[in-house]
Design an enzyme around this catalytic site. Structure first.
Site, mmCIF file in Angstrom:
data_model
loop_
_atom_site.group_PDB
_atom_site.id
_atom_site.type_symbol
_atom_site.label_atom_id
_atom_site.label_comp_id
_atom_site.label_asym_id
_atom_site.label_seq_id
_atom_site.Cartn_x
_atom_site.Cartn_y
_atom_site.Cartn_z
ATOM 1 N N PRO A 80 105.223 23.513 -84.826
ATOM 2 C CA PRO A 80 104.905 22.429 -85.766
ATOM 3 C C PRO A 80 105.259 21.060 -85.177
ATOM 4 O O PRO A 80 105.871 20.976 -84.106
ATOM 5 C CB PRO A 80 105.791 22.733 -86.977
ATOM 6 C CG PRO A 80 106.920 23.545 -86.436
ATOM 7 C CD PRO A 80 106.399 24.287 -85.238
ATOM 8 N N CYS A 97 99.926 25.668 -75.035
ATOM 9 C CA CYS A 97 99.996 27.127 -74.988
ATOM 10 C C CYS A 97 100.274 27.705 -76.366
ATOM 11 O O CYS A 97 101.120 27.181 -77.101
ATOM 12 C CB CYS A 97 101.085 27.559 -74.017
ATOM 13 S SG CYS A 97 100.634 27.251 -72.314
ATOM 14 N N LYS A 100 105.686 19.022 -64.173
ATOM 15 C CA LYS A 100 104.707 18.667 -65.222
ATOM 16 C C LYS A 100 105.413 18.066 -66.428
ATOM 17 O O LYS A 100 105.021 17.009 -66.936
ATOM 18 C CB LYS A 100 103.945 19.928 -65.647
ATOM 19 C CG LYS A 100 103.132 19.758 -66.920
ATOM 20 C CD LYS A 100 102.368 21.005 -67.278
ATOM 21 C CE LYS A 100 103.093 21.976 -68.183
ATOM 22 N NZ LYS A 100 103.311 21.531 -69.574
HETATM 23 C C1 UD1 Z 1 108.498 21.518 -74.268
HETATM 24 C C2 UD1 Z 1 107.857 21.911 -72.972
HETATM 25 C C3 UD1 Z 1 107.685 23.424 -72.890
HETATM 26 C C4 UD1 Z 1 109.008 24.116 -73.144
HETATM 27 C C5 UD1 Z 1 109.647 23.622 -74.441
HETATM 28 C C6 UD1 Z 1 111.052 24.167 -74.654
HETATM 29 C C7 UD1 Z 1 106.457 20.025 -72.410
HETATM 30 C C8 UD1 Z 1 105.090 19.492 -72.236
HETATM 31 N N1 UD1 Z 1 106.559 21.279 -72.860
HETATM 32 O O1 UD1 Z 1 107.608 21.890 -75.321
HETATM 33 O O2 UD1 Z 1 107.215 23.746 -71.586
HETATM 34 O O3 UD1 Z 1 108.776 25.510 -73.266
HETATM 35 O O4 UD1 Z 1 109.755 22.187 -74.418
HETATM 36 O O5 UD1 Z 1 111.861 23.888 -73.573
HETATM 37 O O6 UD1 Z 1 107.447 19.364 -72.106
HETATM 38 N N2 UD1 Z 1 109.767 22.565 -83.202
HETATM 39 C C9 UD1 Z 1 109.728 22.359 -84.569
HETATM 40 N N3 UD1 Z 1 109.251 21.161 -85.021
HETATM 41 C C10 UD1 Z 1 108.837 20.162 -84.189
HETATM 42 C C11 UD1 Z 1 108.897 20.380 -82.790
HETATM 43 C C12 UD1 Z 1 109.362 21.588 -82.324
HETATM 44 O O7 UD1 Z 1 110.106 23.239 -85.350
HETATM 45 O O8 UD1 Z 1 108.418 19.101 -84.677
HETATM 46 C C13 UD1 Z 1 110.275 23.869 -82.686
HETATM 47 C C14 UD1 Z 1 109.241 24.625 -81.826
HETATM 48 O O9 UD1 Z 1 108.354 25.389 -82.624
HETATM 49 C C15 UD1 Z 1 110.165 25.479 -80.971
HETATM 50 C C16 UD1 Z 1 111.402 24.588 -80.767
HETATM 51 O O10 UD1 Z 1 111.337 23.590 -81.785
HETATM 52 O O11 UD1 Z 1 110.547 26.632 -81.677
HETATM 53 C C17 UD1 Z 1 111.465 23.896 -79.423
HETATM 54 O O12 UD1 Z 1 110.224 23.241 -79.188
HETATM 55 P P1 UD1 Z 1 110.148 21.885 -78.338
HETATM 56 O O13 UD1 Z 1 111.421 21.705 -77.582
HETATM 57 O O14 UD1 Z 1 109.673 20.810 -79.208
HETATM 58 O O15 UD1 Z 1 109.009 22.249 -77.303
HETATM 59 P P2 UD1 Z 1 107.839 21.309 -76.786
HETATM 60 O O16 UD1 Z 1 108.318 19.905 -76.695
HETATM 61 O O17 UD1 Z 1 106.616 21.606 -77.554
#
Ligand code: UD1
Length: 422
Positions: A125, A119, A25
């Site tokens: 953020p 989820c 996915k």
């Molecule tokens: C993606 C995956 C998810 C996985 C996650 C971490 C998809 C669709 N989902 O989610 O299954 O669990 O990677 O491997 O690919 N963060 C910030 N600011 C931002 C973006 C993220 O602070 O702008 C933080 C998040 O709150 C979290 C961390 O960074 O604590 C990692 O998140 P991120 O790697 O961005 O996860 P997703 O891309 O949302």
């Protein structure tokens, strides 16, 4: 797709047999977003037929794409996908909706979306997404629950991510493709789905003649740095571009090699499972999965993935002894623990660490999936429990798992899809 009401599991049976592993996915969604960068037809072969993929398909259609399936292959014709707005009713259901911003901006110089859903496992953020778009020259405003961005032209720039984020790295890559000049992204996430996107984009550019792109991924991979040099689109892609370069056998060998290497690198877990790769198949013997883990911590790649944390918790609940898990990526990802406790597990959350007193007998009861991976964890626990477990909230499980009932039934774990068939 038929929606599943409830998964009913009769547990306590050993699993054995063979299943085909579905496409990922988290790899399919950014590749679908990348289709927006093209003005021709793109094909994702072996694309998982799961609800998140269907939702991304709906969003692309809303933006003007034509889409259709031929068996397991998804065709995306983005010739007229010039829409620039994703309504909240779509964006609010899926995290990956936000990564379309960079592609929409590159293509149409405007992009607007509601905040992404997905989820509920933490605050999640989008500051890093917005930062990278701004760095590439977009003006971004957050107002009334919407994110609005516009630009004269995206321009390549250097970006330093303060935190490694899978989604924000994808956002940066997708925005960089149609930006003028070279973009350098530092502090990138390097999960397999990023690697895959970086393999696909230049290949697609070469084949379509629409984008010429050099992604010096491998050279600087260790320093988490991506350099993306993209040039203007000059030619419309003439026909379908396929994104399955490798033959299925070769492709699955590649995935399996990666998977084995990854598993072996996790302290303890690598020792849990005897595995061997033979001709594109992963052969797993779980007979050694019998000792507790002193401390399992989730990390960015190549550490232990947060997405496997809840499933690992379910397994540890069945293994005698005390295990500990520390979730370091998402602050609210222990919800499954209380449902496992309802089944008889003993788990306490103390100072952000889940302490699992494993080996208590699990008994079937009614439980509720509250998010995707947690739902998969409940299915695993149900397979180990005595008696019948009813798992509700299956819409979360269906977001990411294509044939979970069929696969586990094929392995002898007798699953029945909905209450009507019991
Ligand atoms: C993606 C995956 C998810 C996985 C996650 C971490 C998809 C669709 N989902 O989610 O299954 O669990 O990677 O491997 O690919 N963060 C910030 N600011 C931002 C973006 C993220 O602070 O702008 C933080 C998040 O709150 C979290 C961390 O960074 O604590 C990692 O998140 P991120 O790697 O961005 O996860 P997703 O891309 O949302």
């Amino acid at each position: 797709m038929n929606e599943i009401d409830e998964i009913i599991v009769t547990g306590g049976r050993p699993l054995h047999g063979s299943v085909r592993i579905q496409g990922s996915k988290n790899a399919a969604l950014p590749v679908m977003a990348a289709a927006l960068l093209s003005t021709g037809t793109s094909v994702l072969r072996g694309c998982p037929r799961i609800s998140d993929v269907y939702l991304m398909e709906k969003i692309l259609k809303y933006l003007g794409a034509e889409t259709w399936w031929e068996g397991q292959d998804l065709y995306l014709d983005c010739s007229h996908a010039d829409g620039t707005m994703i309504p909240e009713c779509y964006s609010g259901k899926m995290r990956s909706s936000v990564i379309l911003m960079g592609a929409m901006l590159g293509r149409s110089k405007k992009a607007q979306t509601g905040y992404p859903g997905g989820c509920v496992i933490g605050k999640r953020p989008v500051d890093l997404h917005i930062q990278v778009l701004r760095r590439l020259g977009a003006a971004v405003v957050e107002n009334g629950g919407m994110i609005r961005a516009s630009c004269g032209k995206l321009r390549g720039a250097e970006m330093f991510f303060q935190k490694r984020s899978v989604g924000a790295t994808e956002q940066g890559i997708l925005a960089a493709v149609l930006a003028e000049g070279k973009t350098v992204l530092n502090g990138c996430a390097c999960e397999p789905e990023i690697y895959w996107l970086c393999i696909i984009l230049p290949e697609w550019g070469q084949r379509s003649g629409s984008v010429k792109m050099a992604v010096s991924v491998l050279k600087e991979w260790r320093s988490l740095k991506l350099a993306i040099a993209a040039f203007h689109q000059t030619v419309l892609s003439p026909g379908p571009i396929s994104w399955q370069r490798r033959q299925p056998e070769e492709r699955s060998s590649w995935k399996i090699r990666l998977w084995r290497k990854w598993m072996e690198s996790w302290t303890y877990i690598g020792k849990w499972v005897d595995n061997a790769a033979v001709g594109g198949k992963l052969i797993v013997n779980g007979k050694n999965a019998g000792f507790p883990l002193e401390l399992l911590e989730t990390e960015v790649y190549p550490g232990f993935p947060t997405d496997l944390q809840s499933p690992a918790m379910a397994v540890l609940a069945t293994i005698p002894g005390v295990s500990r898990i520390r979730e370091k990526i998402f602050e609210d990802r222990y919800k499954t623990a209380s449902w496992l406790c309802k089944m008889g597990a003993q788990i306490q959350i103390r100072d952000g660490v889940a302490v699992i007193y494993g080996g208590q007998p699990l008994t079937g009861c009614t439980v509720e999936a509250e998010e995707l991976r947690g739902g998969a964890a409940l299915v695993i626990a149900a397979l180990a429990a005595q008696g019948i477990t009813r798992i509700r909230g299956c819409c979360f499980i269906e977001r990411g798992y294509e044939h979970i009932c069929e696969d586990l039934t094929a392995l002898g774990g007798l699953l029945i899809k909905d209450r009507g068939t019991l």
